[in-house]
Design an enzyme around this catalytic site. Structure first.
Site, PDB file in Angstrom:
ATOM      1  N   ALA A 115       0.856  -1.193   0.000  1.00 63.25           N
ATOM      2  CA  ALA A 115       0.000   0.000   0.000  1.00 63.25           C
ATOM      3  C   ALA A 115       0.890   1.240   0.000  1.00 63.25           C
ATOM      4  O   ALA A 115       2.110   1.132   0.140  1.00 63.25           O
ATOM      5  CB  ALA A 115      -0.900  -0.021   1.232  1.00 63.25           C
ATOM      6  N   TRP A 116       0.255   2.423  -0.096  1.00 68.43           N
ATOM      7  CA  TRP A 116       1.055   3.639  -0.290  1.00 68.43           C
ATOM      8  C   TRP A 116       1.373   4.395   0.996  1.00 68.43           C
ATOM      9  O   TRP A 116       2.028   5.418   0.962  1.00 68.43           O
ATOM     10  CB  TRP A 116       0.377   4.584  -1.284  1.00 68.43           C
ATOM     11  N   ASN A 117       0.899   3.914   2.149  1.00 67.85           N
ATOM     12  CA  ASN A 117       1.068   4.761   3.339  1.00 67.85           C
ATOM     13  C   ASN A 117       2.415   4.573   4.049  1.00 67.85           C
ATOM     14  O   ASN A 117       2.966   5.517   4.586  1.00 67.85           O
ATOM     15  CB  ASN A 117      -0.092   4.544   4.310  1.00 67.85           C
ATOM     16  N   PRO A 143       5.411  -2.246  -5.305  1.00 65.91           N
ATOM     17  CA  PRO A 143       4.925  -1.171  -4.444  1.00 65.91           C
ATOM     18  C   PRO A 143       3.663  -0.553  -5.033  1.00 65.91           C
ATOM     19  O   PRO A 143       3.355  -0.779  -6.209  1.00 65.91           O
ATOM     20  CB  PRO A 143       6.071  -0.148  -4.468  1.00 65.91           C
ATOM     21  N   THR A 150      -9.508  -5.108  -2.163  1.00 68.34           N
ATOM     22  CA  THR A 150      -8.339  -5.640  -2.867  1.00 68.34           C
ATOM     23  C   THR A 150      -7.980  -7.006  -2.288  1.00 68.34           C
ATOM     24  O   THR A 150      -7.641  -7.937  -3.023  1.00 68.34           O
ATOM     25  CB  THR A 150      -7.138  -4.673  -2.745  1.00 68.34           C
ATOM     26  N   GLU A 201      -3.053  -8.008   4.919  1.00 69.85           N
ATOM     27  CA  GLU A 201      -3.067  -6.942   5.931  1.00 69.85           C
ATOM     28  C   GLU A 201      -3.986  -5.861   5.398  1.00 69.85           C
ATOM     29  O   GLU A 201      -3.609  -5.107   4.504  1.00 69.85           O
ATOM     30  CB  GLU A 201      -1.649  -6.370   6.123  1.00 69.85           C
ATOM     31  N   CYS A 251      -3.437   2.162   8.895  1.00 70.31           N
ATOM     32  CA  CYS A 251      -4.496   1.146   8.897  1.00 70.31           C
ATOM     33  C   CYS A 251      -5.038   0.858  10.297  1.00 70.31           C
ATOM     34  O   CYS A 251      -6.212   0.619  10.488  1.00 70.31           O
ATOM     35  CB  CYS A 251      -3.958  -0.137   8.289  1.00 70.31           C
ATOM     36  N   GLU A 281     -13.983   3.184   6.955  1.00 71.58           N
ATOM     37  CA  GLU A 281     -12.578   3.592   7.043  1.00 71.58           C
ATOM     38  C   GLU A 281     -12.380   4.844   6.186  1.00 71.58           C
ATOM     39  O   GLU A 281     -12.675   4.836   4.991  1.00 71.58           O
ATOM     40  CB  GLU A 281     -11.659   2.478   6.530  1.00 71.58           C
ATOM     41  N   LYS A 324     -11.349 -10.897  11.345  1.00 70.77           N
ATOM     42  CA  LYS A 324     -12.550 -10.561  10.564  1.00 70.77           C
ATOM     43  C   LYS A 324     -12.115  -9.992   9.205  1.00 70.77           C
ATOM     44  O   LYS A 324     -11.159 -10.484   8.606  1.00 70.77           O
ATOM     45  CB  LYS A 324     -13.451  -9.616  11.373  1.00 70.77           C
ATOM     46  N   GLU A 377       2.196 -10.487  10.237  1.00 70.03           N
ATOM     47  CA  GLU A 377       3.550 -10.065   9.902  1.00 70.03           C
ATOM     48  C   GLU A 377       4.282  -9.859  11.219  1.00 70.03           C
ATOM     49  O   GLU A 377       3.658  -9.695  12.271  1.00 70.03           O
ATOM     50  CB  GLU A 377       3.512  -8.759   9.096  1.00 70.03           C
TER      51      GLU A 377
HETATM   52  P1  NDP Z   1      -5.203  -0.767  -2.348  1.00 71.31           P
HETATM   53  O1  NDP Z   1      -5.927  -1.960  -1.888  1.00 71.31           O
HETATM   54  O2  NDP Z   1      -5.880   0.153  -3.273  1.00 71.31           O
HETATM   55  O3  NDP Z   1      -3.824  -1.178  -3.055  1.00 71.31           O
HETATM   56  C1  NDP Z   1      -2.883  -2.007  -2.412  1.00 71.31           C
HETATM   57  C2  NDP Z   1      -1.961  -2.607  -3.451  1.00 71.31           C
HETATM   58  O4  NDP Z   1      -2.653  -3.601  -4.201  1.00 71.31           O
HETATM   59  C3  NDP Z   1      -1.450  -1.618  -4.472  1.00 71.31           C
HETATM   60  O5  NDP Z   1      -0.120  -1.950  -4.814  1.00 71.31           O
HETATM   61  C4  NDP Z   1      -2.397  -1.840  -5.641  1.00 71.31           C
HETATM   62  O6  NDP Z   1      -1.882  -1.419  -6.876  1.00 71.31           O
HETATM   63  C5  NDP Z   1      -2.564  -3.333  -5.595  1.00 71.31           C
HETATM   64  N1  NDP Z   1      -3.796  -3.829  -6.211  1.00 71.31           N
HETATM   65  C6  NDP Z   1      -4.967  -3.189  -6.392  1.00 71.31           C
HETATM   66  N2  NDP Z   1      -5.884  -4.029  -6.942  1.00 71.31           N
HETATM   67  C7  NDP Z   1      -5.264  -5.231  -7.099  1.00 71.31           C
HETATM   68  C8  NDP Z   1      -5.676  -6.508  -7.600  1.00 71.31           C
HETATM   69  N3  NDP Z   1      -6.911  -6.724  -8.043  1.00 71.31           N
HETATM   70  N4  NDP Z   1      -4.774  -7.513  -7.609  1.00 71.31           N
HETATM   71  C9  NDP Z   1      -3.525  -7.334  -7.124  1.00 71.31           C
HETATM   72  N5  NDP Z   1      -3.077  -6.151  -6.659  1.00 71.31           N
HETATM   73  C10 NDP Z   1      -3.930  -5.110  -6.623  1.00 71.31           C
HETATM   74  O7  NDP Z   1      -4.740  -0.034  -1.006  1.00 71.31           O
HETATM   75  P2  NDP Z   1      -4.072   1.394  -0.850  1.00 71.31           P
HETATM   76  O8  NDP Z   1      -2.742   1.398  -1.536  1.00 71.31           O
HETATM   77  O9  NDP Z   1      -5.091   2.412  -1.224  1.00 71.31           O
HETATM   78  O10 NDP Z   1      -3.793   1.445   0.722  1.00 71.31           O
HETATM   79  C11 NDP Z   1      -4.752   1.826   1.646  1.00 71.31           C
HETATM   80  C12 NDP Z   1      -5.408   0.609   2.289  1.00 71.31           C
HETATM   81  O11 NDP Z   1      -4.418  -0.248   2.813  1.00 71.31           O
HETATM   82  C13 NDP Z   1      -6.285   0.989   3.461  1.00 71.31           C
HETATM   83  O12 NDP Z   1      -7.495   0.254   3.436  1.00 71.31           O
HETATM   84  C14 NDP Z   1      -5.470   0.564   4.656  1.00 71.31           C
HETATM   85  O13 NDP Z   1      -6.224   0.290   5.792  1.00 71.31           O
HETATM   86  C15 NDP Z   1      -4.749  -0.625   4.140  1.00 71.31           C
HETATM   87  N6  NDP Z   1      -3.537  -0.855   4.918  1.00 71.31           N
HETATM   88  C16 NDP Z   1      -3.487  -1.944   5.753  1.00 71.31           C
HETATM   89  C17 NDP Z   1      -2.392  -2.158   6.566  1.00 71.31           C
HETATM   90  C18 NDP Z   1      -2.315  -3.349   7.465  1.00 71.31           C
HETATM   91  O14 NDP Z   1      -1.217  -3.714   7.828  1.00 71.31           O
HETATM   92  N7  NDP Z   1      -3.403  -3.972   7.834  1.00 71.31           N
HETATM   93  C19 NDP Z   1      -1.265  -1.221   6.573  1.00 71.31           C
HETATM   94  C20 NDP Z   1      -1.384  -0.160   5.623  1.00 71.31           C
HETATM   95  C21 NDP Z   1      -2.503   0.024   4.835  1.00 71.31           C
HETATM   96  P3  NDP Z   1      -2.088   0.141  -7.239  1.00 71.31           P
HETATM   97  O15 NDP Z   1      -1.179   0.863  -6.357  1.00 71.31           O
HETATM   98  O16 NDP Z   1      -1.745   0.245  -8.647  1.00 71.31           O
HETATM   99  O17 NDP Z   1      -3.546   0.428  -6.992  1.00 71.31           O
END
Ligand code: NDP
Length: 695
Positions: free
Chosen positions: A358-360, A384, A439, A457, A491, A592, A662, A669
């Site tokens: 994810a990007w955060n 990434p 996702t 995650e 998250c 969220e 859930k 991790e």
């Molecule tokens: P996304 O779910 O939009 O994207 C996550 C990653 O998955 C990106 O690299 C994305 O590519 C890729 N992706 C998107 N669709 C698919 C697919 N169908 N198949 C395979 N890969 C895919 O999340 P965000 O980047 O927007 O991050 C925010 C979210 O992440 C929030 O919901 C947050 O809560 C969660 N998060 C959870 C954490 C945890 O440890 N539980 C920690 C940090 C964040 P692309 O970038 O091109 O969209």
């Protein structure tokens, strides 16, 4: 501190901001009203009543009912257009741009009952209302033009037009079906997947013939390769373009997997202690380059250097150090099976694994996935997030410098399409994703065909409970850390802050004072405490939630809008926002937001707060503040969350497993628990006696 100003006079800019906030709020109320009582029932008086304002004031902003409904329709259409633009801007392949258009129209925020019901009641009026008709025509034209334009890079013009019309009709069609099935069929992930499959099939049938322009630019007989496309990353605090990176297509992923397979065999055959030395050197290199990497992370994410220089790189280094120690101690068991046999177990790697981030916390996420994978002897291909690709590339360089054989850790770039190439690849044995719930569901479904191991995650909406005996300043600190660190893009944030009735007023007062003092500014300035949100589309989403919070009756205590002072105007800054008087059913309490928005709720007794805290599909984290440790452990034991804190919030030492229950995820991790997700057991039976066969 703000400069003194004459009483009763507000500067024009501030007044304009307030008016804009009020307009947004009224539009959100109108969306609620359209969703609940439809077009006919949504009168000026009705909407004014819901917003707690006079009908005259609503008329002051919008004229008459038609004016208000046109403004609402325009706002809905603009929201989709903004989302479409920002997704398409980043999607540099034609196929990626088509998917961006589909995703923008069927994003979970749009494809849900409230928003879509509002769209439908406005659509019903389009034939009778010229103003609405104009907005609808512009909206349809925009979708068709964008689709046609993207398709022309892949198909002949005479094929691109009809396919664009078909895709547009399917987007509208899935909406209508969802609405007519009373939303039983409404599922954003499934709808996007349906469209993706349809588009893939049509492109395959059409032979993905290059347009004339593309043919002219391409040598004879060379196929149009998605790999020639790039993605651009920008600094969300300034809008500055930072880098352009190549997008990996199917052939590039195949090459990466082949390299990883051959490199992994040698890597896995090293003794654990030898792998440990490489991981330990990587930890040292990360620490040695802390500031340089922190600056890069800050430019890529918009997070303050104050954070990235003490958390992002450092927690990645800690993770490599920890798993270096673990690698050196990996072992199986000896099992005594009596005089005639014994058994033993071997902990073996899975093979080639993939991480999707994810990007955060881009670098931290890459490290949290790579370190345990490599410790166990796997190779990893890491993708990434498209918005934050830079520090993962540095990690690849650092690992090679530390002595990791080339190919064992590789970074590939791209959007969801590239992610899908990884989840569908038959030679990748495991996917670890950090991302949204939707996702996670798509990744799990896509991994099923090749039966991959998965770690997910995902998102959260975690409770943070403050009992009346808590050390209040401590609890306020926890709530600040659990809501405003990284501008709320965390998250595990405790965004539902339940405060006991007896201390609520005091808590709010101390909280508001500290929030007002927070410094929002240039993320590279060491004094800045709140940086920029990741993108324009995300900014719009967060502002939309703030407006909905007000519309639903929560009371805004502090913050509440975009910050555009001076140079911040070109970035995506939102002031830390606290709502009180929140109710459990409000959208800001249920969904969220992933931005700096805290919802404070009041509670009376322990049983009640446990039940309310658990009344969510998420289960990532939870926190309890109390001086009564018996109560603290009793409550924590009953909270449905994977990661919990007592008298603190959001600290994640690498020694403790991290993950959710859930809908917040599967697997863990960090800690030794991560080993279970990156290795598999082999059981070996060793006979010591003659075989007694009955044949
Ligand atoms: P996304 O779910 O939009 O994207 C996550 C990653 O998955 C990106 O690299 C994305 O590519 C890729 N992706 C998107 N669709 C698919 C697919 N169908 N198949 C395979 N890969 C895919 O999340 P965000 O980047 O927007 O991050 C925010 C979210 O992440 C929030 O919901 C947050 O809560 C969660 N998060 C959870 C954490 C945890 O440890 N539980 C920690 C940090 C964040 P692309 O970038 O091109 O969209």
């Amino acid at each position: 501190m703000s400069a003194p100003r004459p009483a009763g006079r507000r500067p024009t800019a501030q007044r304009a901001r307030e008016e804009e906030g009020r307009r947004r709020q009224l539009i959100e109320v109108t969306i609620d009203s359209l969703a609940e009582v439809g077009y006919v029932g949504s009168t000026l008086a009705q909407i004014a009543g819901r917003a707690g304002l006079s009908a005259g004031l609503v008329a002051h902003y919008f004229g008459d009912k038609e004016g208000l409904l046109e403004a609402t329709f325009r706002a809905l259409a603009r929201r989709v257009a903004t989302r479409m633009q920002s997704r398409a801007k980043l999607a540099r392949s034609a196929r990626g741009r088509i998917q961006a258009i589909v995703d923008a129209h069927l994003a979970p925020e749009e494809f849900e009952k409230r928003t879509a019901s509002a769209w439908l009641s406005l659509w019903g009026q389009v034939p009778h209302t010229p103003g609405l008709k104009r907005i609808q025509s512009a909206y349809q034209r925009r979708m068709l033009t964008n689709l046609r334009h993207a398709l022309r890079a892949l198909l002949r013009a005479e094929e691109a037009g009809p396919l664009a019309a078909m895709i547009a009709a399917m987007i509208d069609g899935v909406w209508l079906r969802a609405a007519l099935s009373d939303w039983r069929e409404a599922d954003s992930v499934a709808a996007r997947a349906l469209l993706a499959r349809f588009i893939e099939q049509r492109l395959a049938e059409g032979g993905a013939a290059p347009s004339r322009a593309a043919r002219a630019a391409t040598p004879a007989r060379a196929p149009v390769r998605v790999s020639t496309a790039t993605l651009t990353t920008i600094n969300p605090a300034t809008g500055e373009r930072i880098a352009e990176l190549p997008i990996a297509d199917a052939a590039a992923i195949d090459r990466a997997v082949a390299r990883a397979r051959s490199a992994q065999r040698d890597w896995a055959s090293l003794p654990g202690a030898a792998r440990a030395r490489v991981l330990r050197r990587a930890a040292d290199l990360l620490r040695g380059r802390n500031l340089e990497l922190a600056r890069l992370e800050t430019r890529d994410t918009g997070k303050p250097i104050q954070e990235t220089s003490v958390v992002d790189v450092a927690s990645g280094a800690d993770c490599f150090e920890y798993f270096a120690a673990v690698a050196a101690t990996l072992a199986g068991d000896h099992v005594d099976l009596g005089r005639d046999a014994f058994g033993y177990t071997r902990r073996e790697p899975l093979g080639v694994t993939a991480g999707i981030g994810a990007w955060n916390y881009p670098l931290q996420i890459a490290c949290w996935k790579a370190a345990p994978a490599l410790a166990c002897g796997n190779a990893m291909i890491f993708k990434p997030a498209e918005l934050t690709p830079l520090t993962a590339c540095e990690l690849e360089r650092i690992l090679i410098e530390a002595g990791l054989p080339e190919g064992v850790f590789q970074v590939v770039h791209g959007h969801a399409d590239t992610g899908r190439l990884l989840t569908g690849h038959p030679q990748i044995r495991k996917i670890s994703l950090t991302g949204e719930v939707g996702t996670g569901q798509a990744v799990m479904a896509d991994s099923a065909a090749t039966l991959k191991h998965i770690t997910l995650e995902l998102g959260g909406k975690s409770p943070l409970i403050v009992f009346d005996d808590a050390r209040l300043d401590n609890a306020v600190s926890g709530a600040l850390l659990g809501n405003f660190y990284s501008a709320g893009e965390v998250c595990s944030n405790g965004t539902r802050v339940f405060v006991h009735r007896r201390v609520r007023a005091q808590f709010i007062e101390r909280l508001a004072t500290r929030v007002r003092a927070m410094r929002i500014g240039d993320p590279l300035d060491p004094a800045t405490q709140v940086g920029a949100l990741i993108s324009e589309a995300h900014l719009e989403k967060v502002l939309g939630y703030i407006a909905r919070g007000e519309a639903e009756g929560a009371r805004r205590v502090v913050g509440g809008g975009r910050v555009t002072t001076g140079e911040l105007a070109s970035g995506y800054f939102v002031a830390p926002t606290v709502f009180e008087a929140c109710q459990d059913e409000m959208s800001i309490v249920r969904e969220e937001i992933f931005g700096p928005v805290m919802a404070v709720l009041e509670f009376e007794d322990e049983e009640e707060v446990i039940e309310r805290a658990n009344a969510t599909d998420f289960g990532l984290a939870a926190g309890v503040f109390t001086e009564d440790l018996t109560r603290a452990h009793r409550v924590i034991a009953r909270l449905e969350a994977g990661t919990c804190w007592i008298n603190h919030y959001n600290v994640t030492p690498v020694e403790l497993p991290f993950g959710g229950v859930k809908l917040s995820g599967l697997g863990r991790e960090n800690g030794r628990a991560a080993l279970e997700h990156y290795s598999q057991w082999k059981s070996v039976y060793v006979a010591l006696a003659k075989i007694d066969a009955p044949y």
